[in-house]
Write a protein that holds these residues in place. Sequence first.
Motif, PDB file in Angstrom:
ATOM      1  N   SER A  11       0.857  -1.202   0.070  1.00 37.38           N
ATOM      2  CA  SER A  11      -0.177   0.083   0.068  1.00 37.38           C
ATOM      3  C   SER A  11       0.899   1.329   0.017  1.00 37.38           C
ATOM      4  O   SER A  11       2.063   1.260   0.136  1.00 37.38           O
ATOM      5  N   ARG A  12       0.323   2.435  -0.394  1.00 36.28           N
ATOM      6  CA  ARG A  12       0.953   3.728  -0.262  1.00 36.28           C
ATOM      7  C   ARG A  12       1.545   3.971   1.063  1.00 36.28           C
ATOM      8  O   ARG A  12       2.620   4.331   1.222  1.00 36.28           O
ATOM      9  N   GLY A  13       0.928   3.695   2.167  1.00 36.14           N
ATOM     10  CA  GLY A  13       1.318   3.762   3.336  1.00 36.14           C
ATOM     11  C   GLY A  13       2.455   2.986   3.807  1.00 36.14           C
ATOM     12  O   GLY A  13       3.335   3.452   4.528  1.00 36.14           O
ATOM     13  N   ASP A  65      -2.536   7.627   5.139  1.00 39.33           N
ATOM     14  CA  ASP A  65      -2.264   6.415   4.492  1.00 39.33           C
ATOM     15  C   ASP A  65      -1.155   5.570   5.383  1.00 39.33           C
ATOM     16  O   ASP A  65      -1.191   4.440   5.492  1.00 39.33           O
ATOM     17  N   TYR A  69      -1.986   2.235   7.608  1.00 41.94           N
ATOM     18  CA  TYR A  69      -1.030   1.176   7.261  1.00 41.94           C
ATOM     19  C   TYR A  69      -0.614   0.692   9.005  1.00 41.94           C
ATOM     20  O   TYR A  69      -0.703  -0.526   9.269  1.00 41.94           O
TER      21      TYR A  69
END
Length: 109
Positions: A11-13, A65, A69
Motif C-alpha cells: 500500500s502507499r502507507g 495512508d 497502514y
Amino acid sequence: MAGAQTVPVQSRGELLYTTHCIACHTSELHWRDNRRAFDWNSLNAQVRLWQGNTGLQWSEADIADVVGYLNDRIYHYPQGAGDLQLSIFQHSQKIHGRNKPVAGIDFSN
C-alpha cells in the motif's frame, strides 16, 4: 502460466513507512510499554509530528495512508473513535499503574 506466483503489492502507507520511517522505527518501538500512540488520534498525531520533524512534507493523504497502514498492521485502534482526553487519562493511568478512578471525576460517559 502454471506455478506463477504473484507478488503482494504494498500500500502507499506501507511504501512511505518502509522508505522513510523503518530505519529508526523497529517493531519494538510500536510494542514498548510507554509508546506514544495509544489510540487513533494519538497515532495520527505521532505520524504528523514525525513526518514534520524529519522534513518530509507529506500531504494529508500521505499521513492518512501511513496512519492507516500502521493501524491495520500493528495497533488495531477504532478509527477516530474515543474522546482524546479520556484516552490520555487512561494511558496515564496505565503508565503509572493506577487502575482506580480519580475521586470526583466521572470518565464513564
